[in-house]
Design an enzyme around this catalytic site. Structure first.
Site, PDB file in Angstrom:
ATOM      1  N   GLU A 109       0.824  -1.208   0.000  1.00  0.00           N
ATOM      2  CA  GLU A 109       0.000   0.000   0.000  1.00  0.00           C
ATOM      3  C   GLU A 109       0.859   1.259   0.000  1.00  0.00           C
ATOM      4  O   GLU A 109       0.508   2.270  -0.623  1.00  0.00           O
ATOM      5  CB  GLU A 109      -0.932  -0.027   1.208  1.00  0.00           C
ATOM      6  CG  GLU A 109      -2.013  -1.095   1.071  1.00  0.00           C
ATOM      7  CD  GLU A 109      -2.785  -1.330   2.352  1.00  0.00           C
ATOM      8  OE1 GLU A 109      -4.022  -1.433   2.279  1.00  0.00           O
ATOM      9  OE2 GLU A 109      -2.161  -1.419   3.434  1.00  0.00           O
ATOM     10  N   GLU A 129      -3.825  -9.883   3.398  1.00  0.00           N
ATOM     11  CA  GLU A 129      -4.593  -9.727   4.631  1.00  0.00           C
ATOM     12  C   GLU A 129      -5.717 -10.751   4.770  1.00  0.00           C
ATOM     13  O   GLU A 129      -6.107 -11.098   5.894  1.00  0.00           O
ATOM     14  CB  GLU A 129      -5.180  -8.308   4.707  1.00  0.00           C
ATOM     15  CG  GLU A 129      -4.160  -7.227   4.997  1.00  0.00           C
ATOM     16  CD  GLU A 129      -3.495  -6.667   3.753  1.00  0.00           C
ATOM     17  OE1 GLU A 129      -2.817  -5.641   3.852  1.00  0.00           O
ATOM     18  OE2 GLU A 129      -3.636  -7.296   2.662  1.00  0.00           O
TER      19      GLU A 129
END
Length: 257
Positions: A109, A129
């Site tokens: 990210e 995740e």
């Protein structure tokens, strides 16, 4: 965390993550990222930024730190990674991510917040995740689809699979993949080229693209009109137009005024 070098009249700042062994992003690292990014954002002589990591770019949030806290603390930690990523994205000059090793979770990210991404061919990219029973919390569900398209982004997020640097190029996630030893130099070459561009116009162009994408097309077009008008009135624009007529294209010298 940050070092500077000069590119003509404009500096290239190099921001290096260094938290062995894999640059897991813990609370203090998030705080440092936010502070450094905000400091860089207000430096008028800055031309470009390279963000990289020692050996690994970043393997994501510090899972041990997250697992050892209560839900409220963990949520605040996720808010801080989102804030750190957004701080990098808000730097008003071009940012180049130089990625080696892992760019996973929050590390991926962080790289998504850059304008350009140079990767090692064998780097490991991903948003894993889902394997923790979580979803990306640092902007991955929003920035990744805008970059590589909805279908491919959903595939990365839903399955939590990883890509090599070369595969990331094929998916449109990475701009260039090179051998590990060449990553930082390649990113610096790109950053220096960007820092040599007309500085006011470069900042306006980044603002037009980034802010414009946040809203409808009509609003983006109005923003572009306003920024074009503001840039047209600068000494840089006058120098560029005059130089084109008298000396030919791409010979102007810009003073940043």
């Amino acid at each position: 965390m940050a070092d500077d070098e000069f590119a003509g009249a404009r500096r290239v700042a190099v921001l290096t993550l260094d938290r062995p062994p894999v640059n897991a992003i813990d609370g203090p690292t998030k705080d440092q990222l936010i502070a450094v990014a905000r400091d860089l954002a207000v430096q008028p002589d800055l031309g470009a930024v390279v963000i990289t990591g020692a050996r690994h770019f970043a393997a994501g949030d510090d899972i041990r730190e997250m697992a050892g806290t209560d839900r409220g603390f963990a949520v605040r930690g996720l808010e801080r990674i989102s804030e750190a990523v957004s701080a990098i994205a808000s730097i008003p000059v071009p940012v180049v991510a130089a990625v080696t090793g892992y760019a996973l979770g929050g590390g991926c990210e962080l790289a998504l917040a850059a304008d350009f991404r140079v990767s090692a061919i064998d780097a490991t990219w991903g948003l894993p995740e889902i394997h923790l029973g979580l979803i990306p919390g640092g902007g991955g569900t929003q920035r990744l689809p805008r970059l590589i398209g909805t279908s491919r982004a959903k595939r990365m997020i839903y399955f939590g699979d990883t890509l090599t640097g070369q595969q990331a190029v094929e998916w449109g996630l990475v701009d260039e993949a090179v051998p590990t030893a060449e990553v930082v130099d390649t990113a610096l070459t790109l950053a220096r080229a960007l820092a040599a561009r007309a500085p006011i116009a470069l900042r306006a162009a980044k603002q037009a693209v980034d802010v414009g994408l946040e809203g409808p097309l009509e609003a983006g077009l109005r923003l572009e009109d306003a920024l074009f008008a503001s840039v047209f009135s600068t000494e840089d624009a006058e120098a560029g137009l005059t130089s084109f007529v008298t000396d030919g294209p791409r010979r102007a010298v810009f003073g940043g005024r």
